[in-house]
Scaffold this motif. Structure first.
Motif, PDB file in Angstrom:
ATOM      1  N   ASN A  38       0.932  -1.264  -0.027  1.00 44.95           N
ATOM      2  CA  ASN A  38       0.125  -0.023  -0.004  1.00 44.95           C
ATOM      3  C   ASN A  38       0.784   1.367  -0.083  1.00 44.95           C
ATOM      4  O   ASN A  38       0.218   2.167  -0.164  1.00 44.95           O
ATOM      5  N   CYS A  39       2.197   1.141   0.198  1.00 42.33           N
ATOM      6  CA  CYS A  39       2.895   2.338   0.312  1.00 42.33           C
ATOM      7  C   CYS A  39       4.185   2.260  -0.705  1.00 42.33           C
ATOM      8  O   CYS A  39       5.325   2.317  -0.336  1.00 42.33           O
ATOM      9  N   ARG A  40       3.918   2.099  -1.777  1.00 44.12           N
ATOM     10  CA  ARG A  40       4.955   1.726  -2.819  1.00 44.12           C
ATOM     11  C   ARG A  40       5.794   3.108  -3.236  1.00 44.12           C
ATOM     12  O   ARG A  40       7.048   2.826  -3.456  1.00 44.12           O
ATOM     13  N   TRP A  41       5.329   4.151  -2.797  1.00 42.79           N
ATOM     14  CA  TRP A  41       6.151   5.388  -2.744  1.00 42.79           C
ATOM     15  C   TRP A  41       7.415   5.234  -1.965  1.00 42.79           C
ATOM     16  O   TRP A  41       8.454   5.861  -2.206  1.00 42.79           O
ATOM     17  N   MET A  42       7.463   4.396  -0.803  1.00 42.41           N
ATOM     18  CA  MET A  42       8.539   4.285  -0.038  1.00 42.41           C
ATOM     19  C   MET A  42       9.710   3.418  -0.606  1.00 42.41           C
ATOM     20  O   MET A  42      10.737   3.444  -0.205  1.00 42.41           O
ATOM     21  N   LEU A  43       9.175   2.737  -1.655  1.00 50.45           N
ATOM     22  CA  LEU A  43      10.128   1.474  -2.279  1.00 50.45           C
ATOM     23  C   LEU A  43      10.697   1.972  -3.656  1.00 50.45           C
ATOM     24  O   LEU A  43      11.345   0.945  -4.137  1.00 50.45           O
ATOM     25  N   GLU A  44      10.616   3.296  -3.964  1.00 48.68           N
ATOM     26  CA  GLU A  44      11.046   3.565  -5.518  1.00 48.68           C
ATOM     27  C   GLU A  44      11.917   4.788  -5.354  1.00 48.68           C
ATOM     28  O   GLU A  44      11.699   5.646  -4.546  1.00 48.68           O
ATOM     29  N   ASN A  45      13.073   4.741  -6.525  1.00 49.24           N
ATOM     30  CA  ASN A  45      13.581   6.077  -6.478  1.00 49.24           C
ATOM     31  C   ASN A  45      12.813   7.107  -7.500  1.00 49.24           C
ATOM     32  O   ASN A  45      12.578   6.448  -8.612  1.00 49.24           O
ATOM     33  N   ARG A  46      12.450   8.101  -7.282  1.00 51.40           N
ATOM     34  CA  ARG A  46      11.609   8.886  -8.168  1.00 51.40           C
ATOM     35  C   ARG A  46      12.076  10.340  -8.264  1.00 51.40           C
ATOM     36  O   ARG A  46      12.297  11.153  -7.350  1.00 51.40           O
ATOM     37  N   PRO A  47      12.253  10.545  -9.512  1.00 49.39           N
ATOM     38  CA  PRO A  47      12.845  11.922  -9.781  1.00 49.39           C
ATOM     39  C   PRO A  47      11.923  12.944  -9.448  1.00 49.39           C
ATOM     40  O   PRO A  47      10.707  12.975  -9.771  1.00 49.39           O
ATOM     41  N   ASP A  48      12.327  14.340  -9.091  1.00 47.81           N
ATOM     42  CA  ASP A  48      11.451  15.075  -8.487  1.00 47.81           C
ATOM     43  C   ASP A  48      11.488  16.413  -9.630  1.00 47.81           C
ATOM     44  O   ASP A  48      12.653  17.159  -9.663  1.00 47.81           O
ATOM     45  N   GLN A  49      10.654  16.652 -10.638  1.00 52.26           N
ATOM     46  CA  GLN A  49      10.803  17.414 -11.605  1.00 52.26           C
ATOM     47  C   GLN A  49      10.781  18.755 -11.325  1.00 52.26           C
ATOM     48  O   GLN A  49      11.418  19.922 -11.777  1.00 52.26           O
ATOM     49  N   ARG A  50      10.276  19.391  -9.947  1.00 56.43           N
ATOM     50  CA  ARG A  50      10.088  20.561  -9.422  1.00 56.43           C
ATOM     51  C   ARG A  50      11.522  20.996  -8.809  1.00 56.43           C
ATOM     52  O   ARG A  50      11.958  22.037  -9.157  1.00 56.43           O
TER      53      ARG A  50
END
Length: 299
Positions: A257-269
């Protein structure tokens, strides 16, 4: 235009509600394990879950619909999010989000068409026994039979609820977690958990997270501290101490349920990269408490 749309939604929900729905007997069993679910403290989620149990068909049946007869197995029923919203008083969007959460928890499955959805309660057979409880039968039957002992026919895990203290004592490890060598105490000892076991569960359940090769003294102290603080939270929520199974359930919930904790995600801002979390992040009692409340669920 919005009023016309809302009216159409209500009419659709009412049509589904008016369709025949065989729910069999006039009662449904509610197992106390519902208190162990991660959504129990969410009033709307618990309300919807109980509603699904009440709506599920007690036995296989053929349901007549506007699109022909549809076979529903035991534990299944025909519905839609607008229909469930009308029946429960929740919004359609909230129903949709909760159904997605229930699906991620593997407690329901859905088969959808462009006309309706067949929803199935996964473990319906396990907790809705045909012959239990016996003490309800004399009330609903015109020719009541002698009351039989419930434990003769109820699932074994229902019987064990009366001995909760004996079961939960096996998890009393908040002060017994062995992260360093210690002198052996004579006499009967409580079950203990090592830091190596804690890390092994972390590696197995969250392989996507940052790896860990060495259990340093700082990490050992973090595990000890977290275990004690998480024990207080778990006692308030579940009535028992924090154990290795609770640790695994916590990380499993994160993985689903919290996949955002498990991924490297670029922040465009900002131009920076959001880094996946490490063991130290999950050894934070505030993260544990908020995860149990669903505050970190993916949007």
């Amino acid at each position: 235009m919005s009023n016309v749309t809302n009216l159409a939604v209500v009419r659709e929900a009412r049509r589904q509600q008016e369709k025949p729905n065989s729910v069999g007997k006039g009662f449904a069993l509610l197992h106390r394990k519902i208190m162990d679910t991660p959504f129990y403290r969410d009033a709307e989620a618990s309300h919807l879950w109980v509603h699904l149990l009440l709506r599920a068909n007690y036995e296989p049946t053929m349901v007549a619909t506007d699109y022909g007869d549809i076979f529903c197995d035991r534990g299944e029923f025909i519905t839609g999010r607008n229909s469930l919203a009308l029946e429960t008083g929740l919004t359609a969007d909230r129903v949709k989000a909760l159904l997605r959460k229930f699906t991620n928890l593997d407690i329901i499955t859905t088969k959808s068409t462009n006309r309706f959805t067949v929803l199935k309660v996964v473990k319906y057979d396990e907790y809705q026994q045909f012959s239990c409880p016996a003490d309800v039968q004399p009330v609903s039957s015109p020719n009541p039979q002698p009351v039989r002992r419930v434990e003769d026919e109820c699932p074994a895990d229902v019987q064990r609820l009366s001995t909760d203290k004996e079961i939960l004592n096996t998890n009393l490890i908040s002060k017994d977690i062995k992260c360093a060598s210690s002198a052996e105490n004579p006499g009967k000892k409580k079950p203990s958990i090592s830091c190596e076991q804690v890390v092994e569960v972390y590696r197995r359940v969250l392989p996507e997270c940052q790896g860990i090769n060495v259990i340093t003294d700082k990490r050992r102290n973090l595990i000890r501290t977290f275990w004690q603080k998480a024990g207080k939270v778990t006692r308030k929520l579940d009535g028992h101490a924090f154990g290795l199974s609770d640790w695994e359930a916590y990380l499993t919930y994160i993985s689903r349920n919290c996949r955002w904790m498990l991924e490297n995600r670029p922040d465009q801002r900002t131009g920076k990269t959001w880094r996946k979390k490490a063991l130290e992040y999950f050894l934070d009692v505030d993260v544990y408490a908020k995860a149990r409340e669903g505050a970190f669920d993916d949007l």
